[in-house]
Enzyme design. Structure first.
Site, PDB file in Angstrom:
ATOM      1  N   LYS A 112       5.880  42.722  33.164  1.00 37.18           N
ATOM      2  CA  LYS A 112       4.599  42.520  32.473  1.00 37.18           C
ATOM      3  C   LYS A 112       3.462  42.292  33.463  1.00 37.18           C
ATOM      4  CE  LYS A 112       6.073  41.040  27.899  1.00 37.18           C
ATOM      5  NZ  LYS A 112       6.040  39.991  26.874  1.00 37.18           N
ATOM      6  N   LYS A 195      13.130  50.443  26.318  1.00 40.16           N
ATOM      7  CA  LYS A 195      13.430  49.620  25.137  1.00 40.16           C
ATOM      8  C   LYS A 195      12.325  49.783  24.093  1.00 40.16           C
ATOM      9  CE  LYS A 195      12.210  45.446  24.844  1.00 40.16           C
ATOM     10  NZ  LYS A 195      11.813  44.054  24.910  1.00 40.16           N
ATOM     11  N   LYS A 198       7.509  46.149  20.350  1.00 42.87           N
ATOM     12  CA  LYS A 198       6.470  46.031  19.322  1.00 42.87           C
ATOM     13  C   LYS A 198       5.070  46.068  19.940  1.00 42.87           C
ATOM     14  CE  LYS A 198       7.647  41.197  18.531  1.00 42.87           C
ATOM     15  NZ  LYS A 198       7.420  40.510  19.789  1.00 42.87           N
TER      16      LYS A 198
HETATM   17  P1  TYM Z   1      10.378  39.109  21.230  1.00 43.72           P
HETATM   18  O1  TYM Z   1       9.320  38.619  20.310  1.00 43.72           O
HETATM   19  O2  TYM Z   1      10.015  40.089  22.287  1.00 43.72           O
HETATM   20  O3  TYM Z   1      11.548  39.781  20.408  1.00 43.72           O
HETATM   21  C1  TYM Z   1      12.136  39.071  19.335  1.00 43.72           C
HETATM   22  C2  TYM Z   1      13.621  39.366  19.234  1.00 43.72           C
HETATM   23  O4  TYM Z   1      13.861  40.765  19.062  1.00 43.72           O
HETATM   24  C3  TYM Z   1      14.781  41.224  20.047  1.00 43.72           C
HETATM   25  N1  TYM Z   1      14.410  42.590  20.417  1.00 43.72           N
HETATM   26  C4  TYM Z   1      15.237  43.634  20.389  1.00 43.72           C
HETATM   27  N2  TYM Z   1      16.531  43.744  20.063  1.00 43.72           N
HETATM   28  C5  TYM Z   1      17.093  44.980  20.127  1.00 43.72           C
HETATM   29  N3  TYM Z   1      16.409  46.100  20.506  1.00 43.72           N
HETATM   30  C6  TYM Z   1      15.099  46.035  20.853  1.00 43.72           C
HETATM   31  N4  TYM Z   1      14.444  47.115  21.212  1.00 43.72           N
HETATM   32  C7  TYM Z   1      14.461  44.752  20.795  1.00 43.72           C
HETATM   33  N5  TYM Z   1      13.195  44.331  21.043  1.00 43.72           N
HETATM   34  C8  TYM Z   1      13.182  43.001  20.815  1.00 43.72           C
HETATM   35  C9  TYM Z   1      14.608  40.264  21.206  1.00 43.72           C
HETATM   36  O5  TYM Z   1      15.740  40.256  22.041  1.00 43.72           O
HETATM   37  C10 TYM Z   1      14.396  38.961  20.489  1.00 43.72           C
HETATM   38  O6  TYM Z   1      15.625  38.408  20.087  1.00 43.72           O
HETATM   39  N6  TYM Z   1      11.114  35.400  24.399  1.00 43.72           N
HETATM   40  C11 TYM Z   1      11.398  35.848  23.077  1.00 43.72           C
HETATM   41  C12 TYM Z   1      10.892  34.943  21.983  1.00 43.72           C
HETATM   42  C13 TYM Z   1      11.318  33.517  22.072  1.00 43.72           C
HETATM   43  C14 TYM Z   1      12.594  33.001  21.750  1.00 43.72           C
HETATM   44  C15 TYM Z   1      12.501  31.589  21.933  1.00 43.72           C
HETATM   45  C16 TYM Z   1      13.796  33.600  21.337  1.00 43.72           C
HETATM   46  C17 TYM Z   1      10.529  32.450  22.427  1.00 43.72           C
HETATM   47  N7  TYM Z   1      11.236  31.288  22.322  1.00 43.72           N
HETATM   48  C18 TYM Z   1      13.603  30.759  21.692  1.00 43.72           C
HETATM   49  C19 TYM Z   1      14.883  32.763  21.119  1.00 43.72           C
HETATM   50  C20 TYM Z   1      14.800  31.359  21.293  1.00 43.72           C
HETATM   51  C21 TYM Z   1      10.735  37.185  22.890  1.00 43.72           C
HETATM   52  O7  TYM Z   1       9.812  37.543  23.541  1.00 43.72           O
HETATM   53  O8  TYM Z   1      11.165  37.886  21.861  1.00 43.72           O
END
Ligand code: TYM
Length: 339
Positions: A112, A195, A198
């Site tokens: 990023k 990947k 969003k």
């Molecule tokens: P974020 O918001 O990017 O994504 C949310 C969740 O979706 C999963 N994910 C995917 N899984 C499969 N294929 C994909 N292409 C894909 N894109 C996203 C991510 O693995 C995630 O589970 N850092 C985290 C948010 C967070 C969090 C936490 C998660 C903040 N605090 C505490 C768990 C526990 C994040 O950016 O997710």
């Protein structure tokens, strides 16, 4: 004993089928087994530029999507991260126990920050995983259901918990990540080597949970494949597009690889494969979109779920924060009494 679970999604961009398959669906499948906390991690959404005018509505939208996908708010605690000040407070304590080198090694930070002018990368982007550790550790979560792009962050959370426990006493539970067996990393339809994200603006990259269903069909029909015609699960980078389509099909049907191949035995080419995948995804999104429309008819309903969730979450979070502060030796604030 029922296991404690925590997970969350950032209210940045529009939620994709990657978020659904990698995270939300895992939460729902196991929702009767766990004592679970699911938050909308809005503090994480400001680590890269965001639109203040859109943040509140996006936060509500993500919470409503959790419910529209089937998360039961009576048995799971659903809340907004910024409603619980203990997340930011614990983050600071953990930041002071986290070596800078650990954060510089995070691939998400490297990726990023590489996309921005080095001078303008926010400190928040670097400390992002420490806030994520605070989210998890505040609730003594034993399990964290996420997609596999979060593995490194979960490892860091474990390291931070162990280091803190070693320095100040056994306060935190050391969590484990859980990843779906199918669809832990859904790839972009426009480029199956990256990947699905969003936050991508690229046309035809992702299917979003709230996309018009005709658009969903179009995006999948335009998925990049290869110049051959063999429909097979494969790790060959050449076949990444076909493999991704099959993975999406498998994730949405819950079938084994051999069942998927049997279902698709009549497909005569990639066009037929895409059509089959598009139909499955459209039919899965239809009820989610209907539920979403119903739930958001009255925004005060979502807000009341979030208010109730914040009350429940804060009981646990405040207690852990106090334990961490005491362990670190702070003079604890007492109830005001006139001296
Ligand atoms: P974020 O918001 O990017 O994504 C949310 C969740 O979706 C999963 N994910 C995917 N899984 C499969 N294929 C994909 N292409 C894909 N894109 C996203 C991510 O693995 C995630 O589970 N850092 C985290 C948010 C967070 C969090 C936490 C998660 C903040 N605090 C505490 C768990 C526990 C994040 O950016 O997710």
């Amino acid at each position: 004993m029922t296991k404690r679970v925590l997970s969350g999604i950032q209210p940045s961009g529009n939620l994709t089928i990657g978020n659904y398959v990698g995270a939300i669906r895992q939460w729902i499948e196991n929702q009767d087994q766990y004592d679970a906390y699911y938050c909308v991690v809005d503090l994480h959404a400001i680590t890269v530029g965001h639109d203040p005018a859109a943040l509140a509505n996006k936060t509500r939208e993500v919470a409503a999507l959790y419910l529209a996908c089937g998360l039961n708010p009576d048995t799971n605690v659903v809340f907004v991260q910024s409603h619980i000040p203990a997340h930011s407070q614990l983050e600071w304590l953990l930041t002071c126990a986290t070596p800078l080198g650990w954060l510089y090694r995070m691939t998400q930070f490297k990726d990023k920050s590489a996309k921005q002018e080095q001078e303008s990368v926010s400190t928040g982007l670097l400390s992002y995983p420490v806030l994520m550790a605070a989210d998890i550790l505040l609730y003594h979560a034993e399990l964290v259901p996420v997609g596999d792009d979060q593995k490194q962050h979960i490892e860091l959370t474990r390291d931070v918990a162990q280091r803190f426990n070693h320095l100040y006493g056994e306060i935190f539970t050391v969590p484990e990540g859980i990843y779906p067996t199918t669809g832990a990393r859904i790839m972009g339809f426009d480029d199956p080597t990256t990947k699905m994200s969003k936050s991508s603006d690229a046309q035809k990259h992702a299917v979003h949970l709230l996309d018009d269903l005709k658009q969903v069909h179009k995006t999948i029909m335009s998925a990049v494949t290869d110049s051959g015609n063999e429909i097979v699960f494969s790790k060959d980078p050449e076949k990444a597009g076909v493999n991704n389509l099959l993975t999406v099909y498998q994730a949405f049907t819950g079938k084994s690889e051999s069942e998927v191949m049997a279902n698709l035995a009549d497909a005569r080419g990639y066009g037929d494969l895409k059509k089959a995948v598009a139909e499955i995804v459209v039919e899965a999104l239809r009820p989610i979109q209907e539920n979403y429309a119903e739930l958001t008819d009255d925004v005060s309903y979502i807000d009341s779920i979030l208010a109730y969730g914040a009350e429940k979450a804060s009981e646990v979070a405040e207690k852990t924060l106090k334990e961490a502060q005491e362990a670190m030796g702070f003079l604890m604030a007492r109830q005001t009494v006139k001296p």
